[in-house]
Design an enzyme around this catalytic site. Structure first.
Site, PDB file in Angstrom:
ATOM      1  N   GLY A  49      -9.967  -3.279  -4.116  1.00 34.38           N
ATOM      2  CA  GLY A  49      -9.940  -2.173  -5.065  1.00 34.38           C
ATOM      3  C   GLY A  49      -9.082  -2.544  -6.256  1.00 34.38           C
ATOM      4  CE1 TYR A 109      -7.531   2.880  -6.994  1.00 34.79           C
ATOM      5  CE2 TYR A 109      -6.341   4.955  -6.752  1.00 34.79           C
ATOM      6  CZ  TYR A 109      -6.663   3.696  -6.277  1.00 34.79           C
ATOM      7  OH  TYR A 109      -6.127   3.247  -5.084  1.00 34.79           O
ATOM      8  CB  THR A 128       1.183  -2.866  -2.186  1.00 39.16           C
ATOM      9  OG1 THR A 128       0.795  -1.825  -3.085  1.00 39.16           O
ATOM     10  CG2 THR A 128       0.773  -2.519  -0.776  1.00 39.16           C
ATOM     11  N   GLY A 175      -1.530  -7.931  -0.258  1.00 33.44           N
ATOM     12  CA  GLY A 175      -1.338  -6.492  -0.084  1.00 33.44           C
ATOM     13  C   GLY A 175      -1.892  -5.970   1.231  1.00 33.44           C
ATOM     14  CB  ILE A 176      -3.657  -2.784   1.972  1.00 29.48           C
ATOM     15  CG1 ILE A 176      -2.528  -1.849   1.525  1.00 29.48           C
ATOM     16  CG2 ILE A 176      -4.437  -2.180   3.142  1.00 29.48           C
ATOM     17  CD1 ILE A 176      -2.980  -0.546   0.897  1.00 29.48           C
ATOM     18  CG  LEU A 224     -11.511  10.955 -19.717  1.00 31.97           C
ATOM     19  CD1 LEU A 224     -12.085   9.789 -18.932  1.00 31.97           C
ATOM     20  CD2 LEU A 224     -12.010  12.265 -19.120  1.00 31.97           C
ATOM     21  CG  ASN A 275      -2.210  10.138 -10.063  1.00 30.46           C
ATOM     22  OD1 ASN A 275      -1.387  10.989 -10.396  1.00 30.46           O
ATOM     23  ND2 ASN A 275      -1.879   8.905  -9.723  1.00 30.46           N
TER      24      ASN A 275
HETATM   25  N1  LIG Z   1      -0.989   0.300  -2.582  1.00 26.13           N
HETATM   26  C1  LIG Z   1      -1.164   1.612  -2.461  1.00 26.13           C
HETATM   27  O1  LIG Z   1      -0.214   2.380  -2.460  1.00 26.13           O
HETATM   28  C2  LIG Z   1      -2.556   2.170  -2.296  1.00 26.13           C
HETATM   29  C3  LIG Z   1      -2.695   3.558  -2.211  1.00 26.13           C
HETATM   30  C4  LIG Z   1      -3.962   4.094  -2.044  1.00 26.13           C
HETATM   31  C5  LIG Z   1      -5.064   3.261  -1.951  1.00 26.13           C
HETATM   32  N2  LIG Z   1      -4.921   1.911  -2.051  1.00 26.13           N
HETATM   33  C6  LIG Z   1      -6.137   1.091  -1.943  1.00 26.13           C
HETATM   34  O2  LIG Z   1      -5.953   0.095  -0.950  1.00 26.13           O
HETATM   35  C7  LIG Z   1      -6.732  -1.061  -1.282  1.00 26.13           C
HETATM   36  C8  LIG Z   1      -5.827  -2.285  -1.301  1.00 26.13           C
HETATM   37  O3  LIG Z   1      -4.765  -2.038  -2.208  1.00 26.13           O
HETATM   38  P1  LIG Z   1      -3.573  -3.075  -2.482  1.00 26.13           P
HETATM   39  O4  LIG Z   1      -2.405  -2.260  -2.882  1.00 26.13           O
HETATM   40  O5  LIG Z   1      -3.444  -4.003  -1.337  1.00 26.13           O
HETATM   41  O6  LIG Z   1      -4.157  -3.805  -3.792  1.00 26.13           O
HETATM   42  P2  LIG Z   1      -3.963  -5.305  -4.315  1.00 26.13           P
HETATM   43  O7  LIG Z   1      -4.230  -5.249  -5.770  1.00 26.13           O
HETATM   44  O8  LIG Z   1      -2.651  -5.869  -3.856  1.00 26.13           O
HETATM   45  O9  LIG Z   1      -5.131  -6.111  -3.569  1.00 26.13           O
HETATM   46  C9  LIG Z   1      -6.487  -5.889  -3.848  1.00 26.13           C
HETATM   47  C10 LIG Z   1      -7.255  -7.162  -3.557  1.00 26.13           C
HETATM   48  O10 LIG Z   1      -8.640  -6.922  -3.891  1.00 26.13           O
HETATM   49  C11 LIG Z   1      -9.131  -8.072  -4.555  1.00 26.13           C
HETATM   50  N3  LIG Z   1     -10.262  -7.764  -5.432  1.00 26.13           N
HETATM   51  C12 LIG Z   1     -10.244  -7.025  -6.572  1.00 26.13           C
HETATM   52  N4  LIG Z   1     -11.448  -7.041  -7.157  1.00 26.13           N
HETATM   53  C13 LIG Z   1     -12.256  -7.787  -6.380  1.00 26.13           C
HETATM   54  C14 LIG Z   1     -13.629  -8.189  -6.472  1.00 26.13           C
HETATM   55  N5  LIG Z   1     -14.391  -7.823  -7.509  1.00 26.13           N
HETATM   56  N6  LIG Z   1     -14.139  -8.972  -5.495  1.00 26.13           N
HETATM   57  C15 LIG Z   1     -13.367  -9.360  -4.442  1.00 26.13           C
HETATM   58  N7  LIG Z   1     -12.077  -9.021  -4.316  1.00 26.13           N
HETATM   59  C16 LIG Z   1     -11.523  -8.248  -5.269  1.00 26.13           C
HETATM   60  C17 LIG Z   1      -7.933  -8.573  -5.391  1.00 26.13           C
HETATM   61  O11 LIG Z   1      -8.088  -9.923  -5.792  1.00 26.13           O
HETATM   62  C18 LIG Z   1      -6.778  -8.348  -4.416  1.00 26.13           C
HETATM   63  O12 LIG Z   1      -6.526  -9.470  -3.605  1.00 26.13           O
HETATM   64  C19 LIG Z   1      -7.375  -0.763  -2.639  1.00 26.13           C
HETATM   65  O13 LIG Z   1      -8.694  -0.285  -2.421  1.00 26.13           O
HETATM   66  C20 LIG Z   1      -6.492   0.327  -3.202  1.00 26.13           C
HETATM   67  O14 LIG Z   1      -7.177   1.119  -4.131  1.00 26.13           O
HETATM   68  C21 LIG Z   1      -3.692   1.337  -2.227  1.00 26.13           C
END
Ligand SMILES: NC(=O)c1ccc[n+]([C@@H]2O[C@H](COP(=O)([O-])OP(=O)(O)OC[C@H]3O[C@@H](n4cnc5c(N)ncnc54)[C@H](O)[C@@H]3O)[C@@H](O)[C@H]2O)c1
Length: 448
Positions: free
Chosen positions: A291, A354, A389, A219-220, A298, A348
């Site tokens: 994340g 979250y 993603t 992902g990101i 809730l 949300n």
């Molecule tokens: N995708 C979106 O639209 C979006 C929007 C807003 C915010 N975000 C934030 O961007 C960040 C990345 O999001 P994403 O969409 O790439 O998510 P994703 O789920 O694809 O990737 C998250 C990565 O974090 C790792 N991770 C989770 N828990 C962990 C831990 N305890 N220790 C180590 N690694 C851990 C996972 O294994 C995973 O590889 C997150 O913080 C997410 O909340 C994403």
């Protein structure tokens, strides 16, 4: 994940249908590739009477190879890559008319993916209430232009403090004018004091920097690791042991190193600090990207879901910061960068845990940035909107389509858009950008 509708509207049949039915029309966005010029056409510069930034802006853009025009030399048929206006001279609401006089004739003069940048003074720094009022008014203009101009145009207000240095302003201008900021619009970014050093090569603005990226297996985070390595960083990519193979693939691909670690483990901060100390002796940039979501309304949410989300998204990050700072592994000029979310700004349904954690990330920026100013460590965050993603691919189709289109660019962002923004905050040249939360959301209507 692909946005099939966005691809369809680029076809001849798609264009015809969009026009006939008045459907959303997501433009193709200009994104950065190394070696690209900053803009696709000249920049038109304007300034309110008494402005203080025309000289540095001219010098910065000329050095960056941008062709400059002013209203005296521009012809009515000219098309521009950017409109840049120094509004720092505006000290009273009656002087806002100068903005209309500059922007009105140029409302259709921008090339696709054009840029509008208005430079102002932070209202809190203005000596008189009338000046603060007029400076605050600039936000409304910029946000409306972001919604009106279309064709991939982005619009930002950059508030420059009186003591900001030219390198800081340069870093903000280079980022905001370039394709790196394709999905950033309607933002107010504050540039203040702080040590900032220009790179030898603006195409490798992170040369020699040791950067930790958490959640880097996909992902990101994976996009981040690639973008930061492309820009010259030595990347330490971290993820949970269960994602070890994907993590190793990312690290190998970019010549970085992989650390398998669950951030919530009690010994995670010391193990991570030991690793960084022994392998690199320091970490210049810490990006807390890992994340999770555990969605439920809730009333239906068990305590486990609450605890896990707060721990991964916020508390574990605080524990890691504490140990890295206590052991002085983040040197002067260092960066701490968090990843919030527009859910942390707007809230949300189904995401109380979250949104609480992500609002906490903003709180961390607000509280830690001033506390670390004396150590010359900047603290910022990005707040992504709808990013294409796996996380957003899981949203049901109708809700997903709505989320994707409800922004000024009528499309979701790419992981690279978030990565480019984090990369910019990490640059040594961005040392005076601290305490900011920059939304990467295409000017989403949520929380606006
Ligand atoms: N995708 C979106 O639209 C979006 C929007 C807003 C915010 N975000 C934030 O961007 C960040 C990345 O999001 P994403 O969409 O790439 O998510 P994703 O789920 O694809 O990737 C998250 C990565 O974090 C790792 N991770 C989770 N828990 C962990 C831990 N305890 N220790 C180590 N690694 C851990 C996972 O294994 C995973 O590889 C997150 O913080 C997410 O909340 C994403």
């Amino acid at each position: 994940m692909t946005d099939r509708y966005a691809s369809f509207v680029q076809s001849a049949a798609g264009r015809a249908l969009v026009k006939r039915l008045g459907l959303p029309d997501p433009p193709r966005l200009r994104r950065h590739h190394p070696g690209d010029p900053l803009l696709t056409g000249p920049a038109l510069l304007g300034a309110a009477v008494g402005g203080r930034l025309a000289e540095p802006v001219t010098a910065i853009l000329t050095a960056a190879g941008v062709e400059l025009r002013d209203t005296g030399t521009a012809a009515p048929q000219d098309r521009f890559g950017a409109l840049v206006y120094d509004a720092t001279g505006i000290t009273d609401s009656t002087q806002l008319r100068q903005l209309y006089d500059f922007f009105h004739p140029q409302a259709r003069a921008l090339l696709p993916s054009g840029r509008v940048i208005v430079l102002g003074t932070p209202p809190s720094e203005c000596p008189a209430p009338r000046e603060a009022t007029a400076q605050r008014a600039l936000e409304g203009l910029v946000r409306s232009i972001g919604k009106e101009f279309g064709r991939g145009t982005t619009a930002q207000l950059v508030q420059v403090t009186g003591d900001a240095n030219d390198t800081s302003l340069e870093s903000a201008l280079r980022f905001l004018l370039s394709g790196r900021s394709a999905y950033v619009s309607g933002q107010v970014i504050r540039v203040g004091v702080g040590a900032a050093s220009a790179p030898a090569d603006w195409d490798r603005p992170l040369d020699g920097q040791v950067v930790l990226v958490t959640g880097a297996a996909r992902g990101i985070g994976a996009a981040l690791a690639r973008v930061l390595a492309r820009d010259g960083a030595q990347v330490v990519a971290l993820d949970v042991p269960a994602a070890g193979d994907a993590l190793a693939a990312v690290a190998n691909d970019i010549g970085g190193t992989a650390v398998q670690l669950d951030l919530t483990a009690p010994d995670a901060p010391t193990r991570l600090a030991d690793h960084l100390a022994s392998r690199h002796g320091r970490v210049d940039v810490v990006v807390h990207n890992a994340g999770i979501t555990r969605d439920k309304t809730l009333g239906r949410m068990d305590a486990d879901r609450w605890d896990q989300v707060i721990d991964v998204n916020l508390s574990s990050q605080e524990r890691i910061n504490d140990v890295l700072l206590e052991r002085e592994l983040i040197p002067a000029g260092g960066r701490i960068i968090g990843v919030s979310s527009i859910a942390g700004i707007a809230g949300n349904r189904g995401q109380t845990n979250y949104a609480t954690s992500k609002a906490g990330v903003i709180g961390l920026v607000d509280s830690l940035a001033p506390a670390l100013r004396d150590r010359n460590i900047s603290v910022n965050a990005v707040a992504p909107g709808f990013i294409e993603t796996r996380m957003t691919a899981r949203i049901p189709l109708v809700v997903r389509e709505a989320g994707r289109r409800m922004n000024s660019l009528a499309q979701g962002g790419l992981p690279e858009d978030v990565a480019e923004t984090i990369g910019w905050l990490a640059w040594p040249a961005s040392g005076a950008v601290s305490g900011n939360v920059v939304r990467v959301c295409g000017q989403s209507l949520l929380g606006a």
